[in-house]
Write a protein that holds these residues in place. Structure first.
Motif, PDB file in Angstrom:
ATOM      1  N   LEU A  32      -5.478  -2.336  -1.908  1.00  0.00           N
ATOM      2  CA  LEU A  32      -6.410  -3.457  -1.823  1.00  0.00           C
ATOM      3  C   LEU A  32      -7.840  -2.959  -1.944  1.00  0.00           C
ATOM      4  O   LEU A  32      -8.177  -1.873  -1.452  1.00  0.00           O
ATOM      5  N   GLU A  33      -8.685  -3.775  -2.563  1.00  0.00           N
ATOM      6  CA  GLU A  33     -10.122  -3.488  -2.637  1.00  0.00           C
ATOM      7  C   GLU A  33     -10.890  -4.777  -2.451  1.00  0.00           C
ATOM      8  O   GLU A  33     -10.663  -5.707  -3.236  1.00  0.00           O
ATOM      9  N   SER A  40      -2.615  -5.395   4.741  1.00  0.00           N
ATOM     10  CA  SER A  40      -1.937  -4.247   4.134  1.00  0.00           C
ATOM     11  C   SER A  40      -1.044  -4.750   3.004  1.00  0.00           C
ATOM     12  O   SER A  40      -0.811  -5.956   2.860  1.00  0.00           O
ATOM     13  N   LEU A  41      -0.571  -3.799   2.213  1.00  0.00           N
ATOM     14  CA  LEU A  41       0.356  -4.174   1.138  1.00  0.00           C
ATOM     15  C   LEU A  41       1.376  -3.073   0.951  1.00  0.00           C
ATOM     16  O   LEU A  41       1.198  -1.942   1.405  1.00  0.00           O
ATOM     17  N   ARG A  42       2.445  -3.428   0.267  1.00  0.00           N
ATOM     18  CA  ARG A  42       3.454  -2.450  -0.126  1.00  0.00           C
ATOM     19  C   ARG A  42       4.115  -2.941  -1.405  1.00  0.00           C
ATOM     20  O   ARG A  42       4.058  -4.120  -1.739  1.00  0.00           O
ATOM     21  N   VAL A  43       4.723  -1.998  -2.101  1.00  0.00           N
ATOM     22  CA  VAL A  43       5.407  -2.304  -3.357  1.00  0.00           C
ATOM     23  C   VAL A  43       6.899  -2.126  -3.150  1.00  0.00           C
ATOM     24  O   VAL A  43       7.344  -1.109  -2.612  1.00  0.00           O
ATOM     25  N   PRO A  62     -11.801 -13.310  -1.570  1.00  0.00           N
ATOM     26  CA  PRO A  62     -10.479 -12.670  -1.613  1.00  0.00           C
ATOM     27  C   PRO A  62     -10.562 -11.239  -2.133  1.00  0.00           C
ATOM     28  O   PRO A  62     -11.344 -10.945  -3.041  1.00  0.00           O
ATOM     29  N   PRO A  63      -9.747 -10.357  -1.560  1.00  0.00           N
ATOM     30  CA  PRO A  63      -9.703  -8.989  -2.074  1.00  0.00           C
ATOM     31  C   PRO A  63      -8.965  -8.944  -3.415  1.00  0.00           C
ATOM     32  O   PRO A  63      -8.409  -9.941  -3.873  1.00  0.00           O
ATOM     33  N   THR A  64      -8.959  -7.783  -4.007  1.00  0.00           N
ATOM     34  CA  THR A  64      -8.278  -7.556  -5.282  1.00  0.00           C
ATOM     35  C   THR A  64      -7.205  -6.499  -5.083  1.00  0.00           C
ATOM     36  O   THR A  64      -7.437  -5.501  -4.397  1.00  0.00           O
ATOM     37  N   ARG A  86     -11.764   3.145 -13.007  1.00  0.00           N
ATOM     38  CA  ARG A  86     -10.392   3.243 -12.501  1.00  0.00           C
ATOM     39  C   ARG A  86      -9.619   4.268 -13.320  1.00  0.00           C
ATOM     40  O   ARG A  86      -9.919   4.514 -14.483  1.00  0.00           O
ATOM     41  N   PRO A  87      -8.554   4.810 -12.729  1.00  0.00           N
ATOM     42  CA  PRO A  87      -7.724   5.740 -13.500  1.00  0.00           C
ATOM     43  C   PRO A  87      -7.020   5.006 -14.645  1.00  0.00           C
ATOM     44  O   PRO A  87      -6.883   3.774 -14.605  1.00  0.00           O
TER      45      PRO A  87
END
Length: 196
Positions: A32-33, A40-43, A62-64, A86-87
């Motif tokens: 998240l940014e 939090s997040l997960r995949v 809102p975040p991105t 970004r990579p």
């Protein structure tokens, strides 16, 4: 001793899918940014799940979700425009809705068909070979495969859309085979006996 507990709730799900197959794209890293307090997040299985504690306020904007494909081979066959700062292999998904879908298109790919005659296995020359979509508007979209050398037919690089998943390979107007492009490579090559 006092133990503190908190409760979280689902805020967002993000499905990252292949435009042509509709299947989830696996091999993702996500973050998240910015990271709001308590979020939090997960995949899991190609789906990004974002949760937040129920006792914290929502952020003012809102975040991105910043998603990066970790599979370089897969990233090489998907259209991923560069994102500044970004990579490589990164896409951004602003969390503007509860359920989001990020659709990744394939790069243009070629389809080659090597045709032989059933009687003696000699190259099948002089045929009109066409890949025809199995869905979409009527008449169905088609991609021609001109003959490059005796018995070898190849399309120009094209984006094989969902309408071509699967596709019908026609030889002189007759159906030879229904097949699917290999979306894990930049080119699909098949060998078939022309039984039309």
């Amino acid at each position: 001793m006092i133990l503190a507990t908190s409760t979280t709730e689902l805020r967002h799900t993000i499905r990252v899918v292949h435009a042509s197959t509709g299947r989830p794209v696996r091999g993702l890293a996500a973050r998240l940014e910015p990271v709001p307090h308590g979020w939090s997040l997960r995949v899991t299985r190609g789906i990004v799940v974002v949760v937040a504690r129920t006792d914290v306020e929502d952020p003012s904007s809102p975040p991105t979700a910043v998603l990066t494909l970790t599979d370089e081979a897969l990233a090489g066959v998907l259209v991923l425009p560069p994102v500044d700062g970004r990579p490589p292999r990164t896409v951004k998904a602003p969390l503007t809705d509860t359920e989001l879908e990020v659709v990744l298109r394939p790069v243009p790919m070629t389809l080659s068909a090597v045709l032989t005659q059933p009687a003696d296995g000699a190259p099948r020359t002089g045929a009109e070979v066409v890949a025809r979509a199995t869905s979409g508007p009527d008449p169905r979209p088609e991609v021609r495969l001109p003959e490059l050398m005796p018995g070898t037919y190849r399309s120009a690089p094209v984006e094989w859309t969902a309408a071509f998943t699967p596709l019908d390979l026609l030889v002189d107007g007759s159906l030879l085979r229904t097949l699917t492009v290999d979306f894990t490579a930049g080119a699909t090559r098949i060998r078939l006996v022309d039984t039309t």
